[in-house]
Design an enzyme around this catalytic site. Structure first.
Site, PDB file in Angstrom:
ATOM      1  CG  HIS A 154     -15.205  -7.221  -2.039  1.00 11.13           C
ATOM      2  ND1 HIS A 154     -15.798  -6.350  -2.917  1.00 11.13           N
ATOM      3  CD2 HIS A 154     -15.424  -8.468  -2.511  1.00 11.13           C
ATOM      4  CE1 HIS A 154     -16.376  -7.052  -3.877  1.00 11.13           C
ATOM      5  NE2 HIS A 154     -16.164  -8.340  -3.661  1.00 11.13           N
TER       6      HIS A 154
ATOM      7  CG  ASP B  63     -13.802 -15.993  -2.409  1.00 12.25           C
ATOM      8  OD1 ASP B  63     -14.726 -16.699  -2.817  1.00 12.25           O
ATOM      9  OD2 ASP B  63     -13.295 -15.077  -3.060  1.00 12.25           O
TER      10      ASP B  63
HETATM   11  N1  CMC Z   1      -4.235  -8.501   3.095  1.00 16.43           N
HETATM   12  C1  CMC Z   1      -3.423  -7.480   3.466  1.00 16.43           C
HETATM   13  N2  CMC Z   1      -3.534  -6.213   3.014  1.00 16.43           N
HETATM   14  C2  CMC Z   1      -4.492  -5.977   2.112  1.00 16.43           C
HETATM   15  C3  CMC Z   1      -5.366  -6.987   1.665  1.00 16.43           C
HETATM   16  C4  CMC Z   1      -5.225  -8.276   2.203  1.00 16.43           C
HETATM   17  N3  CMC Z   1      -6.044  -9.272   1.821  1.00 16.43           N
HETATM   18  N4  CMC Z   1      -6.232  -6.471   0.779  1.00 16.43           N
HETATM   19  C5  CMC Z   1      -5.910  -5.179   0.651  1.00 16.43           C
HETATM   20  N5  CMC Z   1      -4.860  -4.873   1.463  1.00 16.43           N
HETATM   21  C6  CMC Z   1      -4.268  -3.547   1.659  1.00 16.43           C
HETATM   22  C7  CMC Z   1      -3.397  -3.156   0.471  1.00 16.43           C
HETATM   23  O1  CMC Z   1      -2.043  -3.514   0.681  1.00 16.43           O
HETATM   24  C8  CMC Z   1      -3.584  -1.666   0.417  1.00 16.43           C
HETATM   25  O2  CMC Z   1      -2.774  -1.096   1.399  1.00 16.43           O
HETATM   26  P1  CMC Z   1      -2.168   0.410   1.174  1.00 16.43           P
HETATM   27  O3  CMC Z   1      -3.354   1.316   1.063  1.00 16.43           O
HETATM   28  O4  CMC Z   1      -1.346   0.653   2.405  1.00 16.43           O
HETATM   29  O5  CMC Z   1      -1.366   0.341  -0.107  1.00 16.43           O
HETATM   30  C9  CMC Z   1      -5.039  -1.459   0.867  1.00 16.43           C
HETATM   31  O6  CMC Z   1      -5.348  -2.614   1.681  1.00 16.43           O
HETATM   32  C10 CMC Z   1      -6.028  -1.390  -0.289  1.00 16.43           C
HETATM   33  O7  CMC Z   1      -5.808  -2.525  -1.157  1.00 16.43           O
HETATM   34  P2  CMC Z   1      -6.064  -2.519  -2.717  1.00 16.43           P
HETATM   35  O8  CMC Z   1      -5.308  -3.639  -3.341  1.00 16.43           O
HETATM   36  O9  CMC Z   1      -5.831  -1.132  -3.250  1.00 16.43           O
HETATM   37  O10 CMC Z   1      -7.617  -2.803  -2.755  1.00 16.43           O
HETATM   38  P3  CMC Z   1      -8.429  -3.326  -4.004  1.00 16.43           P
HETATM   39  O11 CMC Z   1      -9.808  -2.821  -3.829  1.00 16.43           O
HETATM   40  O12 CMC Z   1      -7.730  -3.007  -5.282  1.00 16.43           O
HETATM   41  O13 CMC Z   1      -8.353  -4.915  -3.835  1.00 16.43           O
HETATM   42  C11 CMC Z   1      -8.857  -7.157  -3.323  1.00 16.43           C
HETATM   43  C12 CMC Z   1      -9.384  -5.719  -3.406  1.00 16.43           C
HETATM   44  C13 CMC Z   1     -10.031  -8.093  -3.057  1.00 16.43           C
HETATM   45  C14 CMC Z   1      -8.216  -7.549  -4.673  1.00 16.43           C
HETATM   46  C15 CMC Z   1      -7.803  -7.241  -2.188  1.00 16.43           C
HETATM   47  O14 CMC Z   1      -8.396  -6.886  -0.959  1.00 16.43           O
HETATM   48  C16 CMC Z   1      -7.162  -8.616  -2.100  1.00 16.43           C
HETATM   49  O15 CMC Z   1      -6.179  -8.875  -2.814  1.00 16.43           O
HETATM   50  N6  CMC Z   1      -7.719  -9.535  -1.219  1.00 16.43           N
HETATM   51  C17 CMC Z   1      -7.238 -10.893  -1.131  1.00 16.43           C
HETATM   52  C18 CMC Z   1      -7.832 -11.701  -2.283  1.00 16.43           C
HETATM   53  C19 CMC Z   1      -9.301 -12.023  -2.063  1.00 16.43           C
HETATM   54  O16 CMC Z   1      -9.695 -12.478  -0.993  1.00 16.43           O
HETATM   55  N7  CMC Z   1     -10.091 -11.830  -3.129  1.00 16.43           N
HETATM   56  C20 CMC Z   1     -11.502 -12.198  -3.141  1.00 16.43           C
HETATM   57  C21 CMC Z   1     -12.414 -11.035  -3.235  1.00 16.43           C
HETATM   58  S1  CMC Z   1     -14.130 -11.537  -2.887  1.00 16.43           S
HETATM   59  C22 CMC Z   1     -14.560 -12.581  -4.186  1.00 16.43           C
HETATM   60  C23 CMC Z   1     -14.816 -11.905  -5.466  1.00 16.43           C
HETATM   61  O17 CMC Z   1     -15.717 -11.041  -5.528  1.00 16.43           O
HETATM   62  O18 CMC Z   1     -14.143 -12.265  -6.465  1.00 16.43           O
END
Ligand code: CMC
Length: 431
Positions: free
Chosen positions: A308, A366
């Site tokens: 998240h 989710d």
């Molecule tokens: N699986 C594997 N690796 C992950 C994941 C994941 N689900 N999420 C983040 N990472 C890794 C990412 O590769 C990165 O690694 P590094 O630092 O080595 O580059 C690190 O964790 C940080 O990720 P980020 O993309 O910079 O984090 P963010 O805060 O921009 O993204 C997120 C948050 C929710 C978009 C992301 O965790 C994600 O894509 N999750 C899967 C989709 C999901 O379940 N979304 C629903 C969120 S809850 C409902 C809502 O509020 O809408």
């Protein structure tokens, strides 16, 4: 906005600029950069708004580090445990917990607005049967502005109020109609003797040829899903609603914009994407393969339903829903469903794997909502519409707050231009 005498000093090329610091009632201090461009001729750069407060708000507060979510100061676990969705709607909209009479009036008002204009049925018929229900939702909600002209004048507080109640009341009906349309069953009209969650379940699962009795445990779980998704401060779809409405667009158009944004797999679409991922994994023995892919920098695959942007400890909504998921699975006797076995095992592995632990990637709301909705019999394509109908009250509360703010301005971000410098047009024969 809480004004303080504190300031931060910014030095650019030897020139000093004082930036006022605002202290919120909770959360980190905020630097006021509104006059920065006028004074210093520079913009700030923050793609993804990771450090930018786009507005001031009194509705919802999240402490991502502690894993806390409050609505109007009340923690989500208390609201999910002691309250119910329509009471939380009242709280979000009006800022305080209603008295018994106020709640009864509010519930009755919402219940009596659940039917949609009969002519909207024709509108549904224009969609292909295999349309995604979210595609139908975006279209039909946008079209509400063509059906409810008497509540589109945003300068009139009464019309804003009517539009708010209409949206909260009719979204479940529209979502259920979108579902019924895609499976070729007749639409089921809402019933005024049922509560909000039971009504939605009935509109989705009843058929005219037999009686449908709503199971109270499933209705409670449904209500919890609605409650836990009701608002989440300035997330992508809420910010979209605020940005759309900053131009003065009507509320139905703005909520349609929010629904469109919510559809994406990184936001509300994650619950569908999560269940599709569980189906793709298929069996417990394939989990290590997918865990390895999620960790591989060269593979774009992510574990959907994990991680998240704001919560970096635990998602408090997921904690409540995990308990609901256990109750629902036990009630329905589907604990041994292979898909749910994969979900439980994946949760266990991800929670103990150092990659996920170090990056603080735990199951989010989710993950569990998908499991519950699957067990209840909803197809994955309905997961995001359910999120959308639950979040409508949050979008509306934030929209109302924004419209009544005398400081409201059209949202207009700046950019860091990286394109070509000025050049002359070249005639086609010279290129
Ligand atoms: N699986 C594997 N690796 C992950 C994941 C994941 N689900 N999420 C983040 N990472 C890794 C990412 O590769 C990165 O690694 P590094 O630092 O080595 O580059 C690190 O964790 C940080 O990720 P980020 O993309 O910079 O984090 P963010 O805060 O921009 O993204 C997120 C948050 C929710 C978009 C992301 O965790 C994600 O894509 N999750 C899967 C989709 C999901 O379940 N979304 C629903 C969120 S809850 C409902 C809502 O509020 O809408």
């Amino acid at each position: 906005m809480a004004d303080t005498k504190r300031t931060a000093k910014l030095t650019i090329d030897g020139n000093d600029y004082e930036l006022p610091i605002f202290s919120p009632t909770a959360g980190p201090d905020v630097l006021d950069i509104r006059k920065l461009y006028a004074q210093a001729g520079v913009f700030t750069y923050d793609p993804g708004f990771t450090s930018t407060a786009s507005c001031d708000s009194t509705i919802t507060y999240i402490d991502g580090g502690k894993g806390e979510l409050w609505h109007r100061g009340y923690p989500i676990d208390q609201l999910a445990g002691k309250s119910h969705y329509l009471e939380v709607c009242f709280l979000l909209l009006y800022g305080y917990l209603p008295t018994a009479d106020e709640l009864e009036d509010f519930e009755s008002l919402v219940t009596r607005h659940t039917m949609v204009h009969e002519q909207m049925i024709n509108f549904f018929r224009g969609f292909r049967r295999d349309a995604h229900p979210m595609a139908i939702m975006v279209g039909v909600i946008g079209a509400m502005s063509a059906f409810y002209h008497d509540s589109t004048d945003i300068s009139d507080p009464w019309q804003r109020e009517v539009a708010s109640i209409r949206l909260i009341a009719k979204l479940p009906t529209i979502a259920a109609m979108a579902y019924k349309y895609t499976i070729g069953q007749p639409f089921v009209y809402p019933r005024n003797d049922l509560d909000y969650a039971s009504n939605f379940l009935r509109m989705c699962f009843a058929v005219p040829c037999e009686d449908y009795e709503v199971n109270p445990i499933l209705a409670r779980a449904m209500d919890r899903i609605f409650t836990l998704h009701a608002d989440h401060e300035q997330n992508a779809s809420t910010s979209t609603v605020r940005l759309a409405s900053s131009s003065g667009a009507n509320p139905f158009a703005c909520i349609a914009a929010g629904v469109a944004c919510l559809w994406g797999p990184a936001h509300g679409g994650a619950n569908q994407a999560c269940l599709e991922m569980l189906k793709e994994i298929g069996t417990v023995d394939r989990i290590p393969e997918y865990i390895a892919r999620a960790k591989d920098k060269d593979d774009p695959f992510r574990l959907m339903g994990f991680g998240h942007r704001v919560y970096k400890n635990t998602d408090p909504r997921a904690t409540v829903l995990k308990q609901s998921a256990d109750e629902v699975l036990e009630l329905l006797g589907v604990e041994n469903n292979p898909l749910l076995q994969v979900a439980k095992e994946l949760e266990k592995v991800a929670l103990s794997d150092p990659y996920f632990v170090e990056k603080k990637l735990f199951p989010n709301v989710d993950f569990y909502s998908g499991i519950i909705l699957e067990a209840m019999g909803f197809p994955t394509s309905m997961f995001t519409p359910i999120f959308a109908l639950s979040r409508t009250v949050g979008w509306i509360s934030q929209w109302k707050e924004m419209i009544s703010d005398p400081q409201m301005k059209i949202g207009r971000p700046r950019q860091l231009y990286q394109g070509s410098t000025l050049r002359d047009y070249m005639d086609i024969e010279d290129r």
